[in-house]
Scaffold this active site. Sequence first.
Site, PDB file in Angstrom:
ATOM      1  CG  ASN A  42      11.465  -3.283   1.716  1.00 44.56           C
ATOM      2  OD1 ASN A  42      10.861  -3.804   0.141  1.00 44.56           O
ATOM      3  ND2 ASN A  42      10.707  -2.513   2.240  1.00 44.56           N
TER       4      ASN A  42
ATOM      5  CG  ASN B  69      10.603  -6.405   3.927  1.00 40.99           C
ATOM      6  OD1 ASN B  69      10.006  -7.120   4.908  1.00 40.99           O
ATOM      7  ND2 ASN B  69       9.993  -5.560   3.067  1.00 40.99           N
TER       8      ASN B  69
ATOM      9  CE  LYS C  64       7.758  -8.381   3.786  1.00 43.10           C
ATOM     10  NZ  LYS C  64       6.019  -7.474   4.526  1.00 43.10           N
TER      11      LYS C  64
ATOM     12  CB  ALA D 272      -0.591  -0.453   1.176  1.00 40.42           C
TER      13      ALA D 272
ATOM     14  CB  SER E 211       7.909   0.611   3.123  1.00 34.05           C
ATOM     15  OG  SER E 211       8.093  -0.463   3.678  1.00 34.05           O
TER      16      SER E 211
ATOM     17  CG  ASN F 198       7.600  -3.187  -4.859  1.00 33.35           C
ATOM     18  OD1 ASN F 198       8.459  -2.694  -4.220  1.00 33.35           O
ATOM     19  ND2 ASN F 198       6.920  -3.626  -3.375  1.00 33.35           N
TER      20      ASN F 198
HETATM   21  O1  KPL Z   1       6.816  -5.346   2.493  1.00 34.89           O
HETATM   22  C1  KPL Z   1       7.234  -4.661   1.294  1.00 34.89           C
HETATM   23  C2  KPL Z   1       7.536  -3.673   1.556  1.00 34.89           C
HETATM   24  O2  KPL Z   1       7.188  -1.998   0.682  1.00 34.89           O
HETATM   25  O3  KPL Z   1       7.847  -3.225   3.047  1.00 34.89           O
HETATM   26  C3  KPL Z   1       6.761  -5.048  -0.090  1.00 34.89           C
HETATM   27  C4  KPL Z   1       6.289  -6.126   0.554  1.00 34.89           C
HETATM   28  C5  KPL Z   1       8.411  -5.681  -0.628  1.00 34.89           C
HETATM   29  C6  KPL Z   1       5.832  -4.528  -0.378  1.00 34.89           C
HETATM   30  O4  KPL Z   1       6.080  -3.502  -1.625  1.00 34.89           O
END
Ligand code: KPL
Length: 315
Positions: free
Chosen positions: A197, A193, A189, A133, A260, A207
């Site tokens: 990221n 990242n 996860k 998001a 993010s 992404n």
């Molecule tokens: O967790 C995410 C982030 O942006 O921190 C992802 C899964 C990479 C989605 O953008």
Amino acid sequence: MKIVIIGAGAMGSLYGAKLSAVTDTPVCLLDVWQDQVKEINARGLTVEDVSSPEPRVYRNLRAFQDPAGIGPADLVIIFVKSTLTAQAVRTGRAVFGENTPALTLQNGLGNIEGIAETLPRTSIIAGTTAQGATLLGPGRIRHAGKGKTVIGELDGSISPRLKAAADLFNRAGLETEISANVEGLIWDKLLVNVGINALTAVTRLRNGGLLAHEELAELLAAAVTEGVRVAGAKGIKLNVPDPVAHTREVCAATGENQSSMLQDILKGRPTEIDMINGAILREGAAWGIAAPVNGVLTKLVKFFEKTGAGERGPA
Ligand code: KPL
């Protein structure tokens, strides 16, 4: 069911909005950002969705800057940046009753430890999300990528509270599974990242853009592979059989999203680099595993944290 979300940024707002559509009691969002709180209370929370032409406005929400007005919740979800976890839980202590589960779906390492500075470890549920998001402004986000949420108890049990949270999330359209290996989940996860990221923050690409350039796809694989070695040395049992392939899949599934960390750099905010690529470097050093690609990415992101978005302009 009374749900409180600590941290009404992009992800906290997304989960708040979706859950508010299936709860009788308004979902409470707690955040220090005054404009966000005012806007949500005045006009609701607007969610644009890349797959639907019309944005949807969610109104079954109340936003607060002060936890005193909220009272104890049935479930608290923590969505602040991982650098702020300990402080946010301490400040938001009033929303935790004796039996309130505290669910962290945040990125990076160290969130469980941060929550446990204030609350008993038995109150903590942890998990990960592959949703994406973007915060567009006060009261407005874009849901830019869909993916699974996976949650688990720290002791691996499949508890009634875990099942209840998963049921609720699934009813809200947030596809959710339960796992008995929460440490593996967090590392699964973390590795995503680690691969996405920092590289998106440095290149200013969305992404999906990382997959379009061979050089970047190679760096993604190298950073994740270093992380896999560190996880192996620590004895972490990953759930994902091929973390590089998995990271590429998440890149594609959230292709339109700005990570993010990229959003943080563009807004001149501190990033979670120390809890992501920096964590691989630290943990690697502790176990005698070199992580040079993560080292370079950490330094580059710290450079952009200092110099701001102006150096390269917006994505
Ligand atoms: O967790 C995410 C982030 O942006 O921190 C992802 C899964 C990479 C989605 O953008």
